[in-house]
Design a protein around this motif. Structure first.
Motif, PDB file in Angstrom:
ATOM      1  N   UNK A  21       0.143 -10.564  -4.427  1.00 23.93           N
ATOM      2  CA  UNK A  21      -0.812  -9.409  -3.990  1.00 23.93           C
ATOM      3  C   UNK A  21       0.140  -8.448  -3.020  1.00 23.93           C
ATOM      4  N   UNK A  22       0.708  -9.037  -2.050  1.00 28.49           N
ATOM      5  CA  UNK A  22       1.191  -8.244  -1.021  1.00 28.49           C
ATOM      6  C   UNK A  22       2.558  -7.390  -1.472  1.00 28.49           C
ATOM      7  N   UNK A  33      -3.297   1.104   3.029  1.00 28.61           N
ATOM      8  CA  UNK A  33      -2.020   0.738   2.807  1.00 28.61           C
ATOM      9  C   UNK A  33      -1.705  -0.713   3.669  1.00 28.61           C
ATOM     10  N   UNK A  34      -2.013  -0.279   5.024  1.00 27.21           N
ATOM     11  CA  UNK A  34      -1.783  -1.349   5.997  1.00 27.21           C
ATOM     12  C   UNK A  34      -3.069  -2.434   5.795  1.00 27.21           C
ATOM     13  N   UNK A  76      -4.226  -3.292   3.124  1.00 22.31           N
ATOM     14  CA  UNK A  76      -3.991  -4.051   2.151  1.00 22.31           C
ATOM     15  C   UNK A  76      -2.838  -5.202   2.518  1.00 22.31           C
ATOM     16  N   UNK A  77      -1.885  -4.674   3.248  1.00 24.91           N
ATOM     17  CA  UNK A  77      -0.859  -5.382   3.418  1.00 24.91           C
ATOM     18  C   UNK A  77      -1.446  -6.835   4.639  1.00 24.91           C
ATOM     19  N   UNK A  78      -2.475  -6.527   4.900  1.00 24.95           N
ATOM     20  CA  UNK A  78      -2.989  -7.680   5.840  1.00 24.95           C
ATOM     21  C   UNK A  78      -3.903  -8.516   4.764  1.00 24.95           C
ATOM     22  N   UNK A  79      -4.186  -8.218   3.544  1.00 25.56           N
ATOM     23  CA  UNK A  79      -4.993  -9.051   2.605  1.00 25.56           C
ATOM     24  C   UNK A  79      -6.379  -8.654   2.553  1.00 25.56           C
ATOM     25  N   UNK A  80      -6.505  -7.298   3.204  1.00 21.03           N
ATOM     26  CA  UNK A  80      -7.886  -7.021   2.916  1.00 21.03           C
ATOM     27  C   UNK A  80      -7.943  -6.099   1.473  1.00 21.03           C
ATOM     28  N   UNK A  81      -9.166  -6.002   1.322  1.00 19.88           N
ATOM     29  CA  UNK A  81      -9.339  -5.406   0.036  1.00 19.88           C
ATOM     30  C   UNK A  81     -10.904  -4.810  -0.456  1.00 19.88           C
ATOM     31  N   UNK A 111      -7.309 -17.547   0.534  1.00 17.93           N
ATOM     32  CA  UNK A 111      -6.580 -17.115  -0.726  1.00 17.93           C
ATOM     33  C   UNK A 111      -5.520 -18.045  -0.627  1.00 17.93           C
ATOM     34  N   UNK A 137      -9.945 -14.537   5.733  1.00 11.23           N
ATOM     35  CA  UNK A 137      -9.386 -13.839   4.307  1.00 11.23           C
ATOM     36  C   UNK A 137      -8.366 -14.786   3.748  1.00 11.23           C
TER      37      UNK A 137
END
Ligand code: ATP
Ligand code: MG
Lengths: 285, 309
Positions: free
Chosen positions: B16-17, A107-108, A110-115, B8, B4
């Protein structure tokens, strides 16, 4: 940019809180300035309620300064992009109970834009690092205090920030866990990551930090390089193994004959409670 | 990581967020076991078949009362559940994050506060949408079965009496209009829109309240006021006509700008009676809901952006 931009720059920070409904203001932080250069490990120490957490929150833009500025790598703390490069472990962290350790980190991330696979790899790496691989699928709601602290540390590191801010990272953690956290901080510092922490365990601060600030009632009362601060320049320590009475007496005599020097104290050095605890624990195992 | 976010686009990363936070809020609510209420709905939807036993009816009108009853009970339950969920869930999520201090960890990441708010709201809306969808499927299924039963019965009766084909056809059309129609789907959409307005309103209230109880109470209060505000406005305007007309008009305008008028949603009752919702009315409802949702969200952002924790 580069080495000349401080990782943390707090200039003349003042923070007032409104207490209750009366107009009385409480000055939590009073004209504090801190500069931390990249790669340093800075320890902020001070009694309860002296404004350590408030300083950190201002640096993260969680509270707005009454006056003064905060910046992270040159970016104003009140702007969102200043938080790209920082990880934060709040005091007594608490996470979403319904998520597992693995989901929390995802979750954290993804919040930082990782995936994608990059995120999952990073998550595995961090779970390994904080020793929670075995508990990865358990709900965080069932984690113990020390586990919460460790998942919090992992969460702070998820996007590989260049600066980590740790508010009492070892509070409520047993001495073994607390040592693991200390080792982790040392490892981060070896990797060139800047660390800004506060703690009440002065011994640990002494072990990991190279810069220290002492804050009292919102004011910075002492600041500088740790070595400079704690060295007693005009004293020398000798610790002897298996020395008998005669040798000690001889040394005393030599000191007396010297005339200029004097013996401050002799006696048995005590082990610290921490060292004792750790020794006993490892003997039990 | 820096590289990253650089690759984007800014808009992309916002979307996304918001989606990350929304899916998280959705999972959180699902794991709080909110979906259990669907079992209660199933009981209501199926039970409404028997609430209104048509024994006293003559065979020529038999059944349409039951269809009405199914729709009325189902839509009523949908309204209740959707409004309660959107208010309570929204009122719960924000203070919980503040209290548990999970908010610190989220806002310490590069998350703009508007993304956080929009994400939470969207998560609640997703939950309401999915719940309504499930309830709708159940209602439509029950209604479909019951309509064909009624139709068979009535056609058989009419044929027995030797009705001309045209009369049978028009009778069948009448029965079908009471069954599951596009307007009925429109009514469910209207229920969703109303719940969305309430969720965004509750979001606004929760940004300056400190407790779930306060947020929920105030939101329900505004919900009820929203049903009477049109009447109150009319009454006020009548008084106003005697005095200063302009001021009165301005005040009403202001009130409608910030307080939703839920009487617009009375079309739902019309659908229960078997009427058709014109597309224009539907479009108007969508626009109204969009306006209030945006207005309340932006207002919440204003309050929330200066908040300290
Ligand atoms: N949100 C707030 N509202 C009002 N007062 C606050 C708020 N946050 C902190 N304070 C006050 O500011 C002062 C400094 O608090 P802070 O949490 O920064 O202390 P601290 O140094 O972190 O203490 P501790 O070692 O106990 O964690 C305290 O007197 C506290 O009561
Ligand atoms: Mg503190």
């Amino acid at each position: 940019m580069g080495e000349t931009t401080p990782a943390v720059e707090i200039r003349n920070l003042v923070k007032d809180f409104r207490t209750s409904f009366r107009k009385k203001l409480l000055r939590a932080v009073d004209d504090v300035s801190i500069t931390i250069m990249p790669g340093e490990v800075y320890g902020l120490i001070g009694p309860n309620g002296s404004g350590k957490s408030t300083t950190m929150k201002a640096l993260l833009g969680l509270v707005a300064p009454t006056s003064g500025q905060c910046a992270i790598f040159g970016k104003d703390s009140l702007k969102v992009d200043s938080r790209n490069d920082v990880g934060f472990l709040p005091e007594n962290p608490y996470f979403y109970k319904h998520l597992s350790g693995n989901e929390t980190l995802r979750f954290y991330g993804k919040l930082c834009g990782l995936g994608g696979s990059a995120l999952q790899e990073r998550v595995e790496e961090l779970l390994e690092m904080v020793d929670l691989t075995g508990a990865r699928d358990r709900r965080v709601g069932g984690y113990s205090k020390g586990m919460l602290q460790r998942i919090g540390l992992a969460q702070a590191l998820i996007q590989k920030p260049r600066l980590v801010i740790l508010d009492e990272p070892t509070a409520g953690v047993d001495p073994v866990g607390s040592r693991q956290i200390r080792d982790l901080i040392l490892k981060l510092s070896e990797q060139g990551i800047t660390v800004f922490l506060c703690s009440h365990l002065l011994e640990q601060v002494q072990e990991v930090c190279n810069q220290v600030g002492i804050i009292f009632q919102g004011r910075m009362v002492k600041e500088g390089r740790l070595e400079d601060l704690i060295a007693i320049e005009d004293q020398t320590e000798i610790v002897l193994q298996d020395a008998d009475e005669r040798l000690i007496e001889g040394i005393h005599g030599m000191v007396e004959r010297d005339g200029r020097a004097s013996v401050v104290r002799t006696g048995k050095p005590r082990t610290t409670l921490e060292r004792l605890f750790l020794r006993e624990i490892s003997e039990e195992e | 990581m820096m590289d990253h976010s650089d690759t984007m686009s800014v808009k992309d990363s916002h979307v996304r967020r918001v989606l990350v936070i929304a899916t998280h809020a959705f999972t959180q609510l699902v794991r709080m076991k909110v979906f259990y209420f669907l079992a209660i709905f199933a009981v209501i939807a199926i039970g409404s078949n028997f609430f209104n036993l048509p024994q006293h009816e003559g065979p020529e009108s038999a059944g349409t009362e039951v269809l009405r009853s199914i729709k009325s009970w189902s839509l009523g339950a949908m309204t209740l559940f959707s409004v309660v969920i959107s208010i309570v869930a929204t009122a719960l999520l924000l203070p919980k994050d503040v209290e548990d201090r999970t908010l610190y960890t989220i806002l310490a990441k590069p998350v703009p506060r508007i993304d956080y708010l929009a994400g939470k709201l969207l998560g609640v809306m997703m939950l309401v949408f999915v719940s309504l969808l499930l309830m709708d499927v159940l209602m439509t299924a029950v209604l479909h079965i019951r309509t064909s039963m009624v139709l068979d019965q009535r056609v058989a009766y009419a044929t027995e009496l030797g009705w001309p084909q045209e009369a049978i056809d028009s009778m069948a059309a009448e029965v079908n209009a009471m069954g599951s129609t596009w307007s009925l789907q429109g009514a469910v959409l209207a229920v969703f829109l109303r719940a969305s307005i309430m969720a965004s309103l509750a979001l606004l209230v929760s940004t300056f309240s400190t407790s779930t109880l306060f947020t929920a109470t105030v939101s329900f209060l505004i919900y009820f006021i929203g049903h009477f505000q049109a009447d109150a406005r009319d009454a006020y305007l009548h008084v106003g006509e005697v005095g200063q007309g302009l001021v009165a008009k301005l005040v009403t305008l202001l009130v409608t700008l910030v307080l939703p008028d839920f009487q617009l949603f009375n079309v739902i009752d019309a659908v229960i009676e078997g009427q058709v919702i014109p597309l224009v009315t539907m479009g108007k409802l969508v626009l109204v809901a969009l306006y209030y949702a945006l207005f309340f969200t932006i207002a919440s952002w204003f309050v929330f952006s200066d908040k300290e924790f």
